[in-house]
Motif scaffolding. Structure first.
Motif, PDB file in Angstrom:
ATOM      1  N   ALA A  34      28.008  60.874  50.548  1.00  0.00           N
ATOM      2  CA  ALA A  34      27.717  62.051  51.362  1.00  0.00           C
ATOM      3  C   ALA A  34      27.190  63.199  50.507  1.00  0.00           C
ATOM      4  O   ALA A  34      27.616  63.388  49.368  1.00  0.00           O
ATOM      5  CB  ALA A  34      28.976  62.484  52.113  1.00  0.00           C
ATOM      6  N   GLY A  35      26.247  63.929  51.088  1.00  0.00           N
ATOM      7  CA  GLY A  35      25.705  65.089  50.391  1.00  0.00           C
ATOM      8  C   GLY A  35      24.196  65.017  50.241  1.00  0.00           C
ATOM      9  O   GLY A  35      23.638  63.951  49.968  1.00  0.00           O
ATOM     10  N   LYS A  36      23.535  66.158  50.411  1.00  0.00           N
ATOM     11  CA  LYS A  36      22.081  66.210  50.291  1.00  0.00           C
ATOM     12  C   LYS A  36      21.623  65.947  48.858  1.00  0.00           C
ATOM     13  O   LYS A  36      20.523  65.426  48.633  1.00  0.00           O
ATOM     14  CB  LYS A  36      21.572  67.570  50.767  1.00  0.00           C
ATOM     15  N   ILE A  37      22.447  66.309  47.899  1.00  0.00           N
ATOM     16  CA  ILE A  37      22.070  66.091  46.495  1.00  0.00           C
ATOM     17  C   ILE A  37      21.954  64.600  46.204  1.00  0.00           C
ATOM     18  O   ILE A  37      20.993  64.145  45.569  1.00  0.00           O
ATOM     19  CB  ILE A  37      23.092  66.758  45.553  1.00  0.00           C
ATOM     20  N   TRP A  38      22.938  63.826  46.693  1.00  0.00           N
ATOM     21  CA  TRP A  38      22.886  62.378  46.482  1.00  0.00           C
ATOM     22  C   TRP A  38      21.654  61.780  47.158  1.00  0.00           C
ATOM     23  O   TRP A  38      20.972  60.912  46.586  1.00  0.00           O
ATOM     24  CB  TRP A  38      24.146  61.714  47.030  1.00  0.00           C
ATOM     25  N   THR A  39      21.358  62.247  48.369  1.00  0.00           N
ATOM     26  CA  THR A  39      20.178  61.735  49.079  1.00  0.00           C
ATOM     27  C   THR A  39      18.900  62.027  48.302  1.00  0.00           C
ATOM     28  O   THR A  39      18.031  61.158  48.169  1.00  0.00           O
ATOM     29  CB  THR A  39      20.096  62.371  50.481  1.00  0.00           C
ATOM     30  N   ALA A  40      18.788  63.246  47.780  1.00  0.00           N
ATOM     31  CA  ALA A  40      17.597  63.616  47.011  1.00  0.00           C
ATOM     32  C   ALA A  40      17.480  62.801  45.726  1.00  0.00           C
ATOM     33  O   ALA A  40      16.387  62.332  45.369  1.00  0.00           O
ATOM     34  CB  ALA A  40      17.633  65.112  46.691  1.00  0.00           C
ATOM     35  N   VAL A  41      18.609  62.611  45.049  1.00  0.00           N
ATOM     36  CA  VAL A  41      18.605  61.837  43.805  1.00  0.00           C
ATOM     37  C   VAL A  41      18.179  60.392  44.062  1.00  0.00           C
ATOM     38  O   VAL A  41      17.346  59.835  43.332  1.00  0.00           O
ATOM     39  CB  VAL A  41      20.000  61.878  43.142  1.00  0.00           C
ATOM     40  N   PHE A  77      26.183  54.851  45.673  1.00  0.00           N
ATOM     41  CA  PHE A  77      26.380  54.169  46.948  1.00  0.00           C
ATOM     42  C   PHE A  77      27.834  53.739  47.120  1.00  0.00           C
ATOM     43  O   PHE A  77      28.533  53.446  46.147  1.00  0.00           O
ATOM     44  CB  PHE A  77      25.476  52.928  47.044  1.00  0.00           C
ATOM     45  N   HIS A  78      28.250  53.688  48.390  1.00  0.00           N
ATOM     46  CA  HIS A  78      29.543  53.121  48.752  1.00  0.00           C
ATOM     47  C   HIS A  78      29.405  51.603  48.888  1.00  0.00           C
ATOM     48  O   HIS A  78      28.302  51.069  48.987  1.00  0.00           O
ATOM     49  CB  HIS A  78      30.037  53.687  50.084  1.00  0.00           C
ATOM     50  N   GLY A  79      30.548  50.905  48.935  1.00  0.00           N
ATOM     51  CA  GLY A  79      30.521  49.474  49.182  1.00  0.00           C
ATOM     52  C   GLY A  79      31.074  48.682  48.010  1.00  0.00           C
ATOM     53  O   GLY A  79      31.402  49.218  46.947  1.00  0.00           O
ATOM     54  N   SER A  80      31.170  47.368  48.214  1.00  0.00           N
ATOM     55  CA  SER A  80      31.693  46.488  47.183  1.00  0.00           C
ATOM     56  C   SER A  80      30.676  46.296  46.068  1.00  0.00           C
ATOM     57  O   SER A  80      29.471  46.544  46.234  1.00  0.00           O
ATOM     58  CB  SER A  80      32.059  45.133  47.788  1.00  0.00           C
ATOM     59  N   VAL A  81      31.147  45.834  44.925  1.00  0.00           N
ATOM     60  CA  VAL A  81      30.258  45.568  43.789  1.00  0.00           C
ATOM     61  C   VAL A  81      29.258  44.485  44.146  1.00  0.00           C
ATOM     62  O   VAL A  81      28.068  44.574  43.804  1.00  0.00           O
ATOM     63  CB  VAL A  81      31.089  45.162  42.550  1.00  0.00           C
ATOM     64  N   ILE A 422      39.190  55.005  58.454  1.00  0.00           N
ATOM     65  CA  ILE A 422      37.784  54.623  58.363  1.00  0.00           C
ATOM     66  C   ILE A 422      36.940  55.775  58.871  1.00  0.00           C
ATOM     67  O   ILE A 422      37.084  56.211  60.016  1.00  0.00           O
ATOM     68  CB  ILE A 422      37.476  53.351  59.173  1.00  0.00           C
ATOM     69  N   GLY A 423      36.067  56.285  58.020  1.00  0.00           N
ATOM     70  CA  GLY A 423      35.250  57.426  58.381  1.00  0.00           C
ATOM     71  C   GLY A 423      34.006  57.034  59.128  1.00  0.00           C
ATOM     72  O   GLY A 423      33.511  55.907  59.035  1.00  0.00           O
ATOM     73  N   ASP A 424      33.453  57.990  59.890  1.00  0.00           N
ATOM     74  CA  ASP A 424      32.211  57.787  60.669  1.00  0.00           C
ATOM     75  C   ASP A 424      32.287  56.561  61.530  1.00  0.00           C
ATOM     76  O   ASP A 424      31.352  55.755  61.607  1.00  0.00           O
ATOM     77  CB  ASP A 424      31.013  57.675  59.727  1.00  0.00           C
ATOM     78  N   ALA A 425      33.463  56.332  62.180  1.00  0.00           N
ATOM     79  CA  ALA A 425      33.636  55.176  63.035  1.00  0.00           C
ATOM     80  C   ALA A 425      32.729  55.253  64.236  1.00  0.00           C
ATOM     81  O   ALA A 425      32.351  54.257  64.785  1.00  0.00           O
ATOM     82  CB  ALA A 425      35.081  55.070  63.495  1.00  0.00           C
TER      83      ALA A 425
END
Length: 425
Positions: A34-41, A77-81, A422-425
Motif C-alpha cells: 500500500a502507498g503511492k510511493i510503492w506504486t511509483a517505484v 509486493f505481498h504474497g508468498s515467496v 484479512i484486509g480488503d475483503a
C-alpha cells in the motif's frame, strides 16, 4: 533539436506505455504494498526492466536486472515467496528473449548488412513499437483469462509454475552468457524460450479452469448437504404435525389427572423436538450450511455455542476458502471441547464480520483440557492418526496466506483462540 534527439523523445512514449502494460501484468501475479510511493517505484522499475537492452555475452546487464527484478518482487509486493519467484520465472525470459530478438534483428543485424541511414532510423522507431505490440498482446491474454491468478493460486500451484518456467529462464540466460559470434544462431533458442513461456501463460488458464471446476464441485456438494438437511428438518416437522393431536391429547390427560409437572416436562420435550435444526446464522447459503452442520454436531456433544456471524458485505473471498476456514477451525474446536469430561465446561464462541473498511475478521474460541504441544513453531495435535496432525490449521494458514491476511493463535491452560484478519475483503 537534431534528428537523433527527436527520435529519442519519440521512443520514450511507447517505452513508458509498455512499462505500464508490464506493470499491470505484474499486478496479476502479486499485490503491491500500500502507498503511492510503492506504486511509483514499481512502475518506474517496470519501465526500466521491460526496456532493458540485451547484447550477446551481456553477463552484467542480464544478471543485474534479474537480481533487481527479484529484489523488487520480494520487497515491494505481498504474497508468498513462490508467488514472487513465479512472476520472475514467467516474465523475465519473455523480456530477455523478445528484447534480444527485436534488437538483434532490427539493430545490430541491419547495421552489419550496411543498410542506409534512413532504414536504420526506421528500425530505431520500429523497435519500441514492436515491443509495445508484443506487450499489448500479452496484456490482453492476461486481462481476458488470468485476472484471478493472485487470488486463486495457492503456494503449491505457484511453485509448480515456477519450476516449469525455470528451464526457460536458465536456457535463455545461458544462451546470452555464452552466445556465439554469429548472434543469429541464437534466434531459434530465443524464439523457443518466448513460445515456451507464452505456453506456460496459456497453461495457467487451464490451472484456473481446474480450480474453478473444483470450487464449483465443492460448492455443489455443500449446497446438496444443505438442502438434504433442510429436507430432513421439513420431514420431521411434517411428522410432528401429523402427531400433534396425539400430543395434545396426552398433555390434556396429564393436566386432567393433576400431573402438571409431567405435563410441563412433556411440553418441554416437544418444544425441543420442534426447534428448527437449520438456523439462519448468515445470509450466505453455503457458509450457513457449514455452520448448521457444525452447530448440530456441537449440540450432540453438549457444547454450549455462541455464533455471531455478519457476512452481508463480504466480497473478494471465495466460498470454498471461507468454508475451509470455518469448517477446519470449528472441527478443531468441537474436538477439543468434546474431550472435556464435564459437559458444563464445554464452551465455544465464533465471531465473524466484515468491517466498514472492508476488513474481514474471524475469531473462534473454545475451552480445552489437553495441553498444547509445539514443535518447530507448529502446533502438534493429540490425534491418534499421526498423518492428520496439524492439517486443519495448515489449511487455514494457506487460506490466510492466499489473501495476504494474518493469523494469530493464542492459548491458556483452559482456552484456545484463533484470530484471522484479512484486509480488503
Amino acid at each position: 533539436m537534431d534528428f537523433l534527439t527527436m527520435l529519442s523523445y519519440l521512443t520514450t512514449i511507447p517505452n513508458l506505455v509498455q512499462g505500464y502494460l508490464f506493470f499491470r501484468i505484474l499486478c496479476h501475479f502479486a499485490r503491491i504494498r500500500a502507498g503511492k510511493i510503492w506504486t511509483a517505484v514499481v512502475f518506474l522499475a517496470c519501465a526500466n526492466i521491460c526496456n532493458m537492452v540485451i547484447f550477446p555475452n551481456d553477463l552484467i546487464n542480464v544478471t543485474g536486472v534479474l537480481a533487481g527484478f527479484l529484489a523488487l518482487m520480494l520487497i515491494a509486493f505481498h504474497g508468498s515467496v513462490w508467488q514472487k519467484l513465479a512472476a520472475v520465472a514467467v516474465l523475465y525470459p519473455l523480456i530477455i528473449s523478445q528484447n534480444f530478438l527485436v534488437m538483434d534483428m532490427l539493430g545490430a543485424w541491419g547495421t552489419s548488412l550496411g543498410w542506409p541511414a534512413a532504414v536504420d532510423a526506421a528500425c530505431t522507431i520500429m523497435d519500441p513499437l514492436l515491443h509495445l505490440l508484443i506487450w499489448f498482446c500479452i496484456y490482453q491474454v492476461f486481462k481476458k483469462h488470468l485476472t484471478q491468478l493472485e487470488k486463486l493460486f495457492d503456494a503449491k500451484t505457484w511453485g509448480m509454475l515456477c519450476i516449469i518456467c525455470l528451464a526457460s529462464l536458465v536456457s535463455i540466460t545461458s544462451s546470452i552468457y555464452f552466445s556465439p559470434e554469429e548472434s543469429y544462431k541464437m534466434w531459434p533458442a530465443a524464439l523457443a524460450c518466448f513460445a515456451t513461456n507464452l505456453g506456460c501463460i496459456a497453461l495457467t488458464e487451464y490451472f484456473l479452469a481446474s480450480i474453478h471446476q473444483n470450487m464449483e464441485r465443492k460448492n455443489l456438494m455443500l449446497q446438496k448437504n444443505y438442502y438434504e438437511e433442510l429436507e430432513q428438518n421439513q420431514a420431521e416437522i411434517r411428522k410432528f404435525r401429523h402427531d400433534m393431536n396425539n400430543h395434545l391429547s396426552v398433555i390434556w390427560s396429564l393436566f386432567q389427572s393433576g400431573n402438571q409437572d409431567e405435563a410441563r416436562q412433556y411440553m418441554k420435550e416437544i418444544a425441543s423436538q420442534t426447534a428448527m435444526r437449520t438456523r439462519v446464522f448468515c445470509k450466505n447459503g453455503i457458509i450457513n450450511a457449514v455452520l448448521n452442520a457444525k452447530y448440530n454436531l456441537a449440540q450432540e456433544k453438549e457444547i454450549d455455542c455462541f455464533f455471531h456471524i455478519d457476512l452481508e458485505k463480504l466480497i473478494g473471498i471465495d466460498a470454498v476458502s471461507l468454508c475451509c476456514l470455518f469448517s477446519n477451525t470449528l472441527d478443531n474446536s468441537i474436538e477439543a471441547c468434546a474431550k472435556i469430561p464435564e459437559p458444563a465446561q464445554r464452551h465455544m464462541s465464533v465471531k465473524a464480520r466484515v468491517a466498514e473498511n472492508g476488513y474481514f475478521t474471524y475469531e473462534i474460541t473454545n475451552t480445552k483440557q489437553n495441553a498444547v504441544t509445539e514443535h518447530k513453531g507448529k502446533l502438534i495435535s493429540d490425534k491418534e492418526d499421526a498423518a492428520s496432525h496439524g492439517l486443519g490449521l495448515s489449511n487455514v494458514r494457506e487460506v490466510v496466506e492466499k489473501y495476504n491476511g494474518t493469523i494469530d493463535i493464542s492459548y491458556t491452560e483452559n482456552q484456545f483462540t484463533v484470530t484471522v484478519l484479512i484486509g480488503d475483503a
